[in-house]
Motif scaffolding. Structure first.
Motif, short mmCIF file in Angstrom:
data_model
loop_
_atom_site.label_atom_id
_atom_site.label_comp_id
_atom_site.label_asym_id
_atom_site.label_seq_id
_atom_site.Cartn_x
_atom_site.Cartn_y
_atom_site.Cartn_z
N VAL A 169 0.69 -0.78 -0.08
CA VAL A 169 0.04 -0.34 0.07
C VAL A 169 0.81 1.23 0.00
N GLY A 170 2.10 1.37 0.39
CA GLY A 170 2.79 2.29 0.66
C GLY A 170 4.27 2.59 -0.52
N LYS A 171 4.03 2.06 -1.78
CA LYS A 171 5.50 2.35 -2.04
C LYS A 171 5.94 3.67 -2.38
N THR A 172 6.78 4.21 -1.95
CA THR A 172 7.23 4.93 -2.66
C THR A 172 7.45 5.45 -3.66
N ASP A 173 8.21 6.74 -4.12
CA ASP A 173 8.40 6.79 -5.77
C ASP A 173 9.67 6.36 -6.21
N ARG A 174 11.50 6.26 -5.09
CA ARG A 174 11.96 5.55 -5.20
C ARG A 174 12.23 4.07 -5.51
N GLU A 175 10.70 3.35 -4.90
CA GLU A 175 10.85 2.39 -5.18
C GLU A 175 9.99 1.92 -6.58
N ILE A 176 9.40 2.88 -6.76
CA ILE A 176 8.37 2.52 -8.12
C ILE A 176 9.91 2.92 -8.78
N THR A 177 10.32 4.33 -8.89
CA THR A 177 11.66 3.74 -10.27
C THR A 177 12.14 2.72 -9.75
N TYR A 178 12.27 2.09 -9.16
CA TYR A 178 13.18 1.01 -9.34
C TYR A 178 12.70 -0.38 -10.11
N GLY A 179 11.76 -0.05 -9.35
CA GLY A 179 11.09 -1.41 -10.08
C GLY A 179 9.98 -1.41 -11.11
N ILE A 180 10.51 -0.01 -11.81
CA ILE A 180 10.05 0.45 -13.88
C ILE A 180 11.03 0.28 -14.35
N ASP A 181 12.21 0.95 -13.57
CA ASP A 181 13.99 0.44 -13.86
C ASP A 181 14.36 -0.37 -14.54
N LYS A 182 13.98 -1.71 -13.46
CA LYS A 182 14.33 -3.18 -13.55
C LYS A 182 13.34 -4.01 -14.30
N GLY A 183 12.19 -2.94 -14.86
CA GLY A 183 10.89 -3.77 -15.71
C GLY A 183 10.42 -4.85 -15.52
N ILE A 184 9.74 -4.56 -14.19
CA ILE A 184 9.53 -5.85 -12.96
C ILE A 184 7.70 -6.20 -13.87
N PHE A 185 7.80 -7.64 -13.76
CA PHE A 185 6.39 -8.01 -14.33
C PHE A 185 5.31 -7.50 -14.20
N SER A 186 5.10 -6.60 -12.97
CA SER A 186 3.59 -6.30 -12.66
C SER A 186 3.60 -5.40 -11.54
N PHE A 187 3.08 -4.22 -11.20
CA PHE A 187 3.24 -3.44 -9.96
C PHE A 187 1.76 -4.05 -9.45
N ASN A 188 1.34 -4.55 -8.80
CA ASN A 188 0.15 -4.56 -8.36
C ASN A 188 -0.77 -3.61 -7.16
N VAL A 189 -0.90 -2.25 -8.19
CA VAL A 189 -1.77 -1.04 -6.91
C VAL A 189 -2.85 -1.09 -6.28
N GLU A 190 -2.67 -0.45 -5.21
CA GLU A 190 -3.84 -0.09 -3.91
C GLU A 190 -4.15 0.82 -4.20
N SER A 191 -4.24 1.65 -4.58
CA SER A 191 -4.77 2.79 -4.83
C SER A 191 -5.35 4.02 -6.34
N GLY A 192 -6.08 4.69 -5.78
CA GLY A 192 -6.33 5.58 -7.65
C GLY A 192 -4.35 6.53 -7.46
N GLN A 193 -4.22 7.06 -6.36
CA GLN A 193 -3.38 7.94 -6.73
C GLN A 193 -1.83 7.07 -7.37
N GLU A 194 -1.60 6.20 -6.70
CA GLU A 194 -1.11 4.81 -6.85
C GLU A 194 -0.45 5.01 -8.68
N ILE A 195 -1.56 5.13 -8.91
CA ILE A 195 -1.61 4.34 -10.41
C ILE A 195 -1.39 5.85 -10.99
N ASP A 196 -1.62 7.43 -10.08
CA ASP A 196 -0.92 8.39 -10.92
C ASP A 196 0.53 8.47 -10.98
N VAL A 197 0.71 8.02 -9.69
CA VAL A 197 2.60 8.24 -9.67
C VAL A 197 3.35 7.00 -10.04
#
Ligand code: LLP
Length: 424
Positions: free
Chosen positions: A106-134
């Motif tokens: 529920v609380g992925k930080t910007d740094r963590e999200i950036t890390y996951g995108i950069d690595k090209g992970i299979f899926s972010f399991n998102v837990e809020s509308g705000q997280e989608i925007d970020v």
């Protein structure tokens, strides 16, 4: 009971073919001990149960993220379920392809999200509308597209301990299922996102599988509704949660019971299945081995004081969890005792009012079903080094994590002062 991997031979407890007393004398206590065969057998039973349907089994790293154990899951072609950038980091280090890593929380930080995108992970399991925007924003910044699934909260009672029930409306997890269509409609419009699936996880240590049916049916209805609205998904992630044996009388469900229950429903959706088991893959494979430091009789109680406490295994204190405890050498006499650790808290116990072999100073105990949420939830409270970890394979054993030492414990505190003028 736990006879397959931890069993008595001539009154002595073994893990596979390794006598635990000799091992303990050699390496010292406390230590976590894992049976490789137990892990591999559990993996096999999951694979066998789901072999007729396209399924990716993602081991939940939170249950135990020891690198050597992660490697065993990776070598067996499992994916990885993570809940922090740290777990993604360890997963990649253990050899998991990022394309098999899912990431919830529920609380992925910007740094963590950036890390996951950069690595090209299979899926972010998102837990809020705000997280989608970020995630959309950060993916755009990196010039990449991120895959997302939406974690819905199906409002199902998994009938387990309240602290580990996650699929109820009142819990912090996921998006209310009634809101989901609206959220999906918003997500598919985002330029930098691929909306690939739906995720849910109802809870942990589930001993009666029927709540899974309720959850999967509700989520399947959502998938059908989305289809009608022109939103096609590819993956149906039902999370983890299957329970294990903690008490001798427990009769936990098997992966096949889960498969029989949910596959007919998942098949109708046509989506590929993702599972995120943690405890049911590693829990019964591990034990915590500890030595009796003292015994004492107080007026109303007998105490067995051992060299591991709530910093090593916090489950009894936090969840009032039962872990079966065996004496490493069988005794002829029983006692009823509180088995407690050395920590300065009344809540520091491994078992209360437990009937157990009448062990003495110097004897060893084996705390069973400690492979999951044991070492991964351990801490340095009271400045206690965390336990060593050992993997048994047949008659061999391998140290897979050294015991921490005091230098290691103070390293991060001393180093920052090196560059300061006013040292303490
Ligand atoms: N997927 C998600 C999104 C989860 O939150 C969890 C566990 C799992 C998978 C794995 O669940 P498992 O198969 O291991 O039940 N510390 C507690 C358990 C917390 C579980 C948290 N989430 C305990 O010691 O009982």
């Amino acid at each position: 009971m736990f006879e397959n991997y931890f069993f008595y031979k001539d009154g002595e407890l073994y893990c596979e073919n390794v006598p635990i007393k000799e091992l303990a004398k050699e390496v010292g206590t406390p230590f976590y001990l894992y049976s490789k065969k137990a892990i591999e057998d559990k993996i096999k039973s999951y694979k066998e149960a789901f072999k007729n349907y396209p399924t990716l089994i993602c081991y939940a790293a939170k249950s135990n993220s020891n690198l050597t154990l992660l490697k065993i899951f990776q070598k067996n072609d499992l994916g990885l379920d993570t809940v922090s950038a740290g777990e993604i980091y360890k997963g990649v280090l253990a050899g998991f392809s990022p394309e098999k890593i899912v990431y919830a929380g529920v609380g992925k930080t910007d740094r963590e999200i950036t890390y996951g995108i950069d690595k090209g992970i299979f899926s972010f399991n998102v837990e809020s509308g705000q997280e989608i925007d970020v995630i959309d924003y950060l993916a755009g910044k990196l010039g990449k597209k991120a895959n997302i699934s939406i974690r819905v909260n199906p409002d199902v009672n998994p009938k387990t301990h309240p602290y580990i029930s996650t699929g109820l409306r009142k819990s912090k997890f996921g998006i209310d299922i009634e809101e989901a269509v609206k959220v999906y409609k918003k997500a598919v419009k985002k330029k930098n996102l691929n909306v690939i699936g739906v995720h849910c996880h109802i809870g942990s240590q589930i001993l009666d599988v029927s709540p899974y049916r309720e959850a999967v049916e509700k989520v399947a209805d959502l998938v059908f509704q989305l289809k009608k609205d022109g939103i096609e998904l590819k993956y149906f992630d039902i999370g983890g949660g299957l329970g294990i044996k903690y008490k001798p009388e427990d009769n936990p469900p098997k992966p096949k019971d889960l498969a029989d229950l949910i596959l007919p429903i998942v098949k109708e959706t046509g989506l590929q299945l993702i599972l995120e088991p943690g405890r049911s893959l590693i829990g019964e494979a591990g034990a915590l081995i500890t030595q009796v430091i003292f015994t004492k009789n107080k007026k109303d109680k007998h105490f067995i004081i051992v060299d591991s406490g709530m910093n090593d295994l916090i489950r009894p204190s936090v969840y009032d969890a039962y872990h079966h405890i065996l004496s490493v050498e069988k005794k002829n006499k029983d006692v009823v005792a509180d088995i407690v650790g050395p920590i300065c808290e009344t809540g520091d116990f491994l078992a209360l009012d437990r009937k157990i072999d009448d062990v003495e100073r110097g004897d060893y105990l084996s705390v069973l079903s400690a492979g999951a949420y044991g070492s991964s939830m351990s801490s340095n409270y009271n400045v206690r080094p965390r336990a060593m970890e050992i993997l048994v394979d047949g008659d061999k054993f391998f140290i897979i994590k050294e015991r921490e030492d005091y230098d290691y414990l103070v390293e991060k505190e001393i180093n920052p002062f090196k560059n300061l003028k006013n040292k303490i």
